[in-house]
Design a protein around this motif. Structure first.
Motif, PDB file in Angstrom:
ATOM      1  N   CYS A  28      -9.701 -35.654  34.553  1.00 53.18           N
ATOM      2  CA  CYS A  28     -11.023 -36.144  34.140  1.00 53.18           C
ATOM      3  C   CYS A  28     -11.453 -35.489  32.827  1.00 53.18           C
ATOM      4  O   CYS A  28     -12.096 -36.126  31.989  1.00 53.18           O
ATOM      5  CB  CYS A  28     -12.032 -35.855  35.250  1.00 53.18           C
ATOM      6  SG  CYS A  28     -13.487 -36.913  35.222  1.00 53.18           S
ATOM      7  N   HIS A  32     -12.329 -37.549  29.466  1.00 53.33           N
ATOM      8  CA  HIS A  32     -13.581 -37.417  28.709  1.00 53.33           C
ATOM      9  C   HIS A  32     -13.321 -37.198  27.220  1.00 53.33           C
ATOM     10  O   HIS A  32     -14.081 -37.677  26.380  1.00 53.33           O
ATOM     11  CB  HIS A  32     -14.424 -36.266  29.269  1.00 53.33           C
ATOM     12  CG  HIS A  32     -15.312 -36.663  30.398  1.00 53.33           C
ATOM     13  ND1 HIS A  32     -14.833 -37.007  31.636  1.00 53.33           N
ATOM     14  CD2 HIS A  32     -16.662 -36.788  30.476  1.00 53.33           C
ATOM     15  CE1 HIS A  32     -15.841 -37.308  32.433  1.00 53.33           C
ATOM     16  NE2 HIS A  32     -16.954 -37.199  31.755  1.00 53.33           N
ATOM     17  N   ASN A 130     -13.573 -44.372  31.771  1.00 51.94           N
ATOM     18  CA  ASN A 130     -14.388 -43.184  31.997  1.00 51.94           C
ATOM     19  C   ASN A 130     -15.063 -43.214  33.355  1.00 51.94           C
ATOM     20  O   ASN A 130     -15.052 -42.228  34.094  1.00 51.94           O
ATOM     21  CB  ASN A 130     -15.423 -43.047  30.882  1.00 51.94           C
ATOM     22  CG  ASN A 130     -16.372 -41.885  31.123  1.00 51.94           C
ATOM     23  OD1 ASN A 130     -17.495 -42.068  31.571  1.00 51.94           O
ATOM     24  ND2 ASN A 130     -15.921 -40.676  30.838  1.00 51.94           N
ATOM     25  N   LEU A 134     -14.649 -40.528  36.565  1.00 52.68           N
ATOM     26  CA  LEU A 134     -15.817 -39.761  36.977  1.00 52.68           C
ATOM     27  C   LEU A 134     -16.179 -40.013  38.435  1.00 52.68           C
ATOM     28  O   LEU A 134     -16.492 -39.088  39.194  1.00 52.68           O
ATOM     29  CB  LEU A 134     -16.996 -40.120  36.066  1.00 52.68           C
ATOM     30  CG  LEU A 134     -18.185 -39.173  36.030  1.00 52.68           C
ATOM     31  CD1 LEU A 134     -17.752 -37.756  35.716  1.00 52.68           C
ATOM     32  CD2 LEU A 134     -19.203 -39.652  35.017  1.00 52.68           C
ATOM     33  N   VAL A 150     -17.976 -31.324  37.944  1.00 55.74           N
ATOM     34  CA  VAL A 150     -18.250 -32.385  36.978  1.00 55.74           C
ATOM     35  C   VAL A 150     -18.580 -31.776  35.615  1.00 55.74           C
ATOM     36  O   VAL A 150     -18.210 -32.319  34.567  1.00 55.74           O
ATOM     37  CB  VAL A 150     -19.395 -33.296  37.475  1.00 55.74           C
ATOM     38  CG1 VAL A 150     -19.815 -34.284  36.390  1.00 55.74           C
ATOM     39  CG2 VAL A 150     -18.960 -34.058  38.723  1.00 55.74           C
ATOM     40  N   SER A 154     -16.599 -32.659  32.289  1.00 59.02           N
ATOM     41  CA  SER A 154     -17.323 -33.243  31.155  1.00 59.02           C
ATOM     42  C   SER A 154     -17.225 -32.388  29.898  1.00 59.02           C
ATOM     43  O   SER A 154     -17.629 -32.830  28.820  1.00 59.02           O
ATOM     44  CB  SER A 154     -18.797 -33.468  31.521  1.00 59.02           C
ATOM     45  OG  SER A 154     -19.465 -32.233  31.715  1.00 59.02           O
ATOM     46  N   THR A 157     -15.812 -34.022  26.854  1.00 55.58           N
ATOM     47  CA  THR A 157     -16.651 -34.691  25.863  1.00 55.58           C
ATOM     48  C   THR A 157     -16.950 -33.759  24.696  1.00 55.58           C
ATOM     49  O   THR A 157     -16.872 -34.142  23.522  1.00 55.58           O
ATOM     50  CB  THR A 157     -17.964 -35.162  26.497  1.00 55.58           C
ATOM     51  OG1 THR A 157     -17.677 -36.001  27.612  1.00 55.58           O
ATOM     52  CG2 THR A 157     -18.812 -35.919  25.499  1.00 55.58           C
ATOM     53  N   ARG A 284     -22.117 -27.252  29.300  1.00 53.34           N
ATOM     54  CA  ARG A 284     -21.395 -27.899  30.403  1.00 53.34           C
ATOM     55  C   ARG A 284     -20.609 -26.893  31.235  1.00 53.34           C
ATOM     56  O   ARG A 284     -20.492 -27.038  32.449  1.00 53.34           O
ATOM     57  CB  ARG A 284     -20.463 -28.982  29.848  1.00 53.34           C
ATOM     58  CG  ARG A 284     -21.205 -30.204  29.321  1.00 53.34           C
ATOM     59  CD  ARG A 284     -20.221 -31.246  28.805  1.00 53.34           C
ATOM     60  NE  ARG A 284     -20.889 -32.522  28.578  1.00 53.34           N
ATOM     61  CZ  ARG A 284     -21.281 -32.970  27.401  1.00 53.34           C
ATOM     62  NH1 ARG A 284     -21.107 -32.216  26.332  1.00 53.34           N
ATOM     63  NH2 ARG A 284     -21.860 -34.145  27.280  1.00 53.34           N
ATOM     64  N   ALA A 340     -23.481 -35.518  31.414  1.00 53.61           N
ATOM     65  CA  ALA A 340     -22.700 -34.859  32.459  1.00 53.61           C
ATOM     66  C   ALA A 340     -23.344 -34.969  33.831  1.00 53.61           C
ATOM     67  O   ALA A 340     -22.644 -35.068  34.840  1.00 53.61           O
ATOM     68  CB  ALA A 340     -22.497 -33.387  32.091  1.00 53.61           C
TER      69      ALA A 340
END
Length: 424
Positions: A28, A32, A130, A134, A150, A154, A157, A284, A340
């Motif tokens: 994931c 991202h 995406n 997620l 998460v 994230s 990103t 994050r 996020a």
């Protein structure tokens, strides 16, 4: 020893980091980088596209807006597809291929109207791949650790926002923006395709294996009509719509603002984008701690949204390179929790069983707001200047939190009603 079933395996994630969960978080994270990262970094291309095609600022902003809006439309399509019609991994793979074709097509445009079609295809791929990743992660991790995991995922990103602007700038200067776009398409499809198989979610009796379903119940998945009849979700959707009328304007206009108002170089502008990514990365990484300190993901989301709006209003008053760099760092740290935490907040409010549908419908509000907001506010910036447009965009982001307040009141009323029903 009896092997664990999918429900037991998912629930056991609450006690520690399972290998399959770690792999899913890493996949994931990579997803991202190459799905949301390009959305925030795409503005690097806008001045080159504008000069190459000889179009106006509002027209080139509309291309960026089309990409963003299509990404949220792709999320909606993924939301109504998962899990009844296709699995998470299949949707992620199809999205990766669509993204690659769209970006490659965008590199060959000669007319602006063709760019809209290419951006549409690329955006649909971005959004679907995406959302698939997620939702797969949210359906695997336990509720109390969801914000932490998460948040880690994230961070991709932020890494994308840090690295991709420099990558794009170096490629554009060494070749041109068209070849930079083609290389971007090739690299993105390789990494997104490699990550897709890790988004498989085991099933039990045809239902998603999730450590937390709606009030612990299992049953048929909801339809769109049931989702739209929920007043809490209506408030959430309205918040997303109004907020994203102005949300993407600062990163969209940042390159033009730095070039035309402050006369900064392309490299220094790329540094500003990278600072947004770096500061967002730290936020994050500490998402779990911040969520705990502020008393839950909904409070953190509310606070971050207020700050992002206020900082958008401050951007036009940055009149030197130093102040713009400071603004970029503070803005990125406030921006971090917004995207996020969306899936975490939705799973907290509505459970994980129908999270794909709720998240997909939520992103339609984001997409419609972005589609209307960025071109109109960019046109306002051309006619009235950056200051008026950016202050209006910030006001929209901050004032939309009124809907979050109403949502919280409705949610607490629902909880009280459920307690009363349980006593009867």
């Amino acid at each position: 020893l009896r092997p664990k079933g999918p429900m037991e395996d998912a629930a056991s994630a609450e006690g520690g980091c399972q290998p399959h969960l770690v792999k899913k978080v890493v996949a994931c994270f990579v997803n991202h980088i190459f799905s949301l990262g390009p959305i925030y970094s795409f503005s690097i291309f806008l001045p080159f596209i504008k000069a190459d095609l000889g179009i106006s600022l509002s027209e080139v902003a509309a291309i960026s807006s089309t990409l963003n809006t299509a990404a949220f439309a792709g999320s909606f399509l993924a939301g109504i597809t998962i899990p009844q019609r296709a699995g998470h991994a299949s949707v992620a793979l199809i999205g990766a291929i669509g993204l690659s074709v769209g970006l490659a097509s965008l590199s060959m445009i000669e007319k602006s109207f063709v760019a809209y079609a290419a951006a549409l295809l690329a955006g649909l791929g971005l959004g679907s791949t995406n959302l698939a990743g997620l939702v797969a992660l949210n359906a695997t991790v336990a509720a109390k650790k969801r914000a932490t995991f998460v948040g880690f995922a994230s961070c991709g990103t932020s890494v994308g926002t840090m690295l991709l602007p420099h990558f794009y700038t170096l490629l554009t200067e060494a070749m041109d923006w068209r070849w930079a776009m083609r290389i971007n398409a090739a690299v993105s499809v390789v990494f997104l395709t490699a990550a897709a198989p890790f988004f498989r979610v085991e099933t039990a009796g045809g239902l998603l294996a999730s450590p937390t379903s709606r009030q612990g119940q299992v049953g048929p998945n909801l339809g769109i009509q049931e989702v739209l009849r929920d007043r809490r979700f209506l408030c959430w959707w309205l918040n997303m719509f109004v907020c994203f009328l102005g949300f993407y304007l600062p990163p969209t206009l940042l390159a033009e603002f730095a070039k035309n108002e402050l006369h900064l170089s392309a490299n220094l502008t790329a540094v500003c984008y990278s600072l947004i990514g770096i500061s967002g990365l730290f936020t994050r990484l500490s998402l779990g701690c911040l969520t705990h300190l502020l008393g839950g993901p909904r409070r953190l989301f509310f606070t971050a949204q207020l700050l992002v709006g206020a900082l958008a209003c401050c951007l036009p008053f940055c009149r030197r390179a130093e102040s713009l760099l400071v603004w970029s760092a503070v803005y990125g740290s406030s921006l971090g929790p917004i995207i996020a935490l969306v899936s975490v907040v939705l799973s907290e409010l509505f459970g994980t069983k129908d999270l794909a549908l709720y998240h997909g419908c939520s992103r339609t509000g984001v997409g419609v707001g972005n589609l209307l907001g960025v071109p109109l506010l960019s046109l306002l910036a051309e006619q009235q200047g950056f200051t008026v447009a950016l202050i209006l965009s910030g006001a929209l982001v901050s004032c939309s939190t009124v809907f979050l307040i109403v949502l919280e009141l409705l949610h607490r009323k629902k909880q009280r009603d459920e307690v009363q029903e349980g006593r009867c």
